[in-house]
Design an enzyme around this catalytic site. Structure first.
Site, PDB file in Angstrom:
ATOM      1  N   ASN A 236     -21.486  10.542  -0.592  1.00 43.62           N
ATOM      2  CA  ASN A 236     -20.543  10.421  -1.710  1.00 43.62           C
ATOM      3  C   ASN A 236     -19.341   9.608  -1.221  1.00 43.62           C
ATOM      4  O   ASN A 236     -18.539  10.097  -0.433  1.00 43.62           O
ATOM      5  CB  ASN A 236     -20.120  11.834  -2.157  1.00 43.62           C
ATOM      6  CG  ASN A 236     -19.045  11.811  -3.235  1.00 43.62           C
ATOM      7  OD1 ASN A 236     -18.689  10.755  -3.752  1.00 43.62           O
ATOM      8  ND2 ASN A 236     -18.531  12.987  -3.559  1.00 43.62           N
TER       9      ASN A 236
ATOM     10  N   LYS B 114     -16.848   8.599  -2.877  1.00 45.00           N
ATOM     11  CA  LYS B 114     -15.614   8.974  -3.584  1.00 45.00           C
ATOM     12  C   LYS B 114     -14.839   7.726  -4.036  1.00 45.00           C
ATOM     13  O   LYS B 114     -15.451   6.703  -4.347  1.00 45.00           O
ATOM     14  CB  LYS B 114     -14.777   9.909  -2.705  1.00 45.00           C
ATOM     15  CG  LYS B 114     -15.595  11.142  -2.265  1.00 45.00           C
ATOM     16  CD  LYS B 114     -14.779  12.282  -1.725  1.00 45.00           C
ATOM     17  CE  LYS B 114     -15.718  13.437  -1.366  1.00 45.00           C
ATOM     18  NZ  LYS B 114     -15.000  14.619  -0.922  1.00 45.00           N
TER      19      LYS B 114
ATOM     20  N   HIS C 288     -18.632  18.037  -9.470  1.00 42.42           N
ATOM     21  CA  HIS C 288     -17.989  18.026  -8.140  1.00 42.42           C
ATOM     22  C   HIS C 288     -16.651  18.757  -8.233  1.00 42.42           C
ATOM     23  O   HIS C 288     -15.928  18.622  -9.226  1.00 42.42           O
ATOM     24  CB  HIS C 288     -17.787  16.587  -7.652  1.00 42.42           C
ATOM     25  CG  HIS C 288     -17.430  16.527  -6.196  1.00 42.42           C
ATOM     26  ND1 HIS C 288     -16.167  16.828  -5.747  1.00 42.42           N
ATOM     27  CD2 HIS C 288     -18.174  16.256  -5.101  1.00 42.42           C
ATOM     28  CE1 HIS C 288     -16.155  16.724  -4.420  1.00 42.42           C
ATOM     29  NE2 HIS C 288     -17.356  16.379  -4.006  1.00 42.42           N
TER      30      HIS C 288
ATOM     31  N   GLU D  81     -13.866  18.190  -6.990  1.00 43.50           N
ATOM     32  CA  GLU D  81     -12.690  17.335  -7.215  1.00 43.50           C
ATOM     33  C   GLU D  81     -12.527  17.019  -8.702  1.00 43.50           C
ATOM     34  O   GLU D  81     -11.414  16.753  -9.163  1.00 43.50           O
ATOM     35  CB  GLU D  81     -12.808  16.060  -6.359  1.00 43.50           C
ATOM     36  CG  GLU D  81     -12.521  16.385  -4.892  1.00 43.50           C
ATOM     37  CD  GLU D  81     -13.172  15.470  -3.878  1.00 43.50           C
ATOM     38  OE1 GLU D  81     -13.672  14.396  -4.253  1.00 43.50           O
ATOM     39  OE2 GLU D  81     -13.181  15.850  -2.688  1.00 43.50           O
TER      40      GLU D  81
ATOM     41  N   GLU E  70     -21.042  23.253  -2.238  1.00 42.77           N
ATOM     42  CA  GLU E  70     -19.915  22.670  -1.514  1.00 42.77           C
ATOM     43  C   GLU E  70     -18.717  23.620  -1.600  1.00 42.77           C
ATOM     44  O   GLU E  70     -17.966  23.578  -2.591  1.00 42.77           O
ATOM     45  CB  GLU E  70     -19.529  21.324  -2.133  1.00 42.77           C
ATOM     46  CG  GLU E  70     -20.605  20.275  -2.075  1.00 42.77           C
ATOM     47  CD  GLU E  70     -20.014  18.869  -2.170  1.00 42.77           C
ATOM     48  OE1 GLU E  70     -20.289  18.068  -1.267  1.00 42.77           O
ATOM     49  OE2 GLU E  70     -19.273  18.582  -3.129  1.00 42.77           O
TER      50      GLU E  70
ATOM     51  N   GLY F 176     -13.381  17.929   3.104  1.00 40.38           N
ATOM     52  CA  GLY F 176     -12.327  17.046   3.611  1.00 40.38           C
ATOM     53  C   GLY F 176     -11.333  17.740   4.527  1.00 40.38           C
ATOM     54  O   GLY F 176     -10.287  17.187   4.859  1.00 40.38           O
TER      55      GLY F 176
ATOM     56  N   SER G  62     -17.512  18.726   5.031  1.00 41.65           N
ATOM     57  CA  SER G  62     -17.288  18.349   6.432  1.00 41.65           C
ATOM     58  C   SER G  62     -18.583  18.265   7.246  1.00 41.65           C
ATOM     59  O   SER G  62     -18.596  18.607   8.424  1.00 41.65           O
ATOM     60  CB  SER G  62     -16.276  19.291   7.102  1.00 41.65           C
ATOM     61  OG  SER G  62     -15.021  19.212   6.436  1.00 41.65           O
TER      62      SER G  62
HETATM   63  P1  13P Z   1     -16.417  15.753   3.158  1.00 41.34           P
HETATM   64  O1  13P Z   1     -17.760  15.524   3.812  1.00 41.34           O
HETATM   65  O2  13P Z   1     -15.463  14.624   3.364  1.00 41.34           O
HETATM   66  O3  13P Z   1     -15.866  17.096   3.506  1.00 41.34           O
HETATM   67  O4  13P Z   1     -16.701  15.778   1.570  1.00 41.34           O
HETATM   68  C1  13P Z   1     -17.689  16.579   1.071  1.00 41.34           C
HETATM   69  C2  13P Z   1     -17.903  16.234  -0.361  1.00 41.34           C
HETATM   70  O5  13P Z   1     -17.065  16.499  -1.195  1.00 41.34           O
HETATM   71  C3  13P Z   1     -19.139  15.524  -0.733  1.00 41.34           C
HETATM   72  O6  13P Z   1     -19.316  15.480  -2.106  1.00 41.34           O
END
Ligand code: 13P
Length: 252
Positions: free
Chosen positions: A9, A11, A96, A98, A168, A174, A213
């Site tokens: 991803n 982002k 997601h 976010e 997740e 992150g 992560s």
């Molecule tokens: P990270 O791997 O940066 O923690 O992000 C995970 C994520 O949100 C994947 O969709």
């Protein structure tokens, strides 16, 4: 036997030049043949990635979101799942964290996106996960099953034949804090067990990815768990060496 899948991803990162470089770097790495691989660039870069050689190696292309509306129309700023299919996407992330948190997406909105994605022939990757406060209150299981149920009750278990789930935990995204393999496995097992109660075969065959992560250093131990079928990788997916090492870990 479920195939492993590693999904990157990207982002809201990248510009055309850096995406071009990342594609070159990714193309220079080795990947196992027995692992599915997917990348989820920003909407703006879908075509650029789709035209790249990597997809001829049968990688999947996906988007990070889609509109609740399937039919094209007056929906300023939105992108329909039909339009995603038109630029060679085969997958799309829905729900997601976010977007749940920063864009205030409700379970109902996420469910409509899931339905729109499948109606356009895309595989939705339904993202589920609890916050740190929810985990500390002992509510991780309840939170994840409530999120899952909001979609399951609406679409029925049969829809999960053509869907993927990603667990997740929000506190692991992150932050550098990865769920331990045991913590992740516990929730994956609960999700799979819940789906099995509705349909044994579908529960057994649905792919459940872990995200939060994931990096080359921890991928192998996560992917060794019984109900973890690969990873949804954020930050580490922007580094070709890390991403390919994660793919190789999934192939072992
Ligand atoms: P990270 O791997 O940066 O923690 O992000 C995970 C994520 O949100 C994947 O969709």
């Amino acid at each position: 036997m479920r195939q492993k899948l590693v999904a990157g991803n990207w982002k809201m990162f990248g510009c055309r030049a850096s995406v071009e470089q990342l594609l070159l770097d990714l193309a220079a790495q080795e990947y196992p043949a027995n692992v599915g691989i997917a990348v989820f660039p920003n909407f703006l870069h879908l075509q650029q990635v789709s035209q790249n050689l990597l997809l001829q190696k049968k990688w999947n292309l996906g988007a990070q979101d889609c509109a609740t509306e399937l039919e094209l129309g007056a929906f300023t700023g939105e992108v329909s799942a039909k339009q995603l299919a038109d630029v060679n996407c085969s997958m799309v992330l829905v729900g997601h964290s976010e977007r749940r948190i920063l864009q205030f997406e409700s379970d109902q909105v996420i469910c409509r996106k899931f339905i729109a994605a499948q109606s356009a022939g895309l595989i939705p990757i339904l993202c589920l996960g609890e916050s740190l406060a929810e985990r500390e209150a002992g509510k991780a299981e309840e939170t994840v099953l409530t999120q899952l149920n909001a979609v399951l009750q609406e679409v029925g278990v049969g829809a999960f034949k053509h869907a993927i789930i990603a667990y997740e935990p929000v506190w692991a995204i992150g932050t550098g804090l990865t769920a331990t393999p045991e913590q992740a496995q516990e929730i994956h097992g609960i999700i799979r067990g819940y789906l099995k109660q509705h349909d044994e075969l579908i529960g057994q065959s649905v792919q459940i990815l872990y995200g939060g992560s994931v990096k080359a250093a921890n991928a192998a131990e996560l992917f060794a768990m019984a109900d973890i079928d690969g990873g949804l990788v954020g930050g580490a997916s922007l580094n070709a060496e890390e991403f390919s090492a994660i793919c190789r870990a999934a192939g072992n």
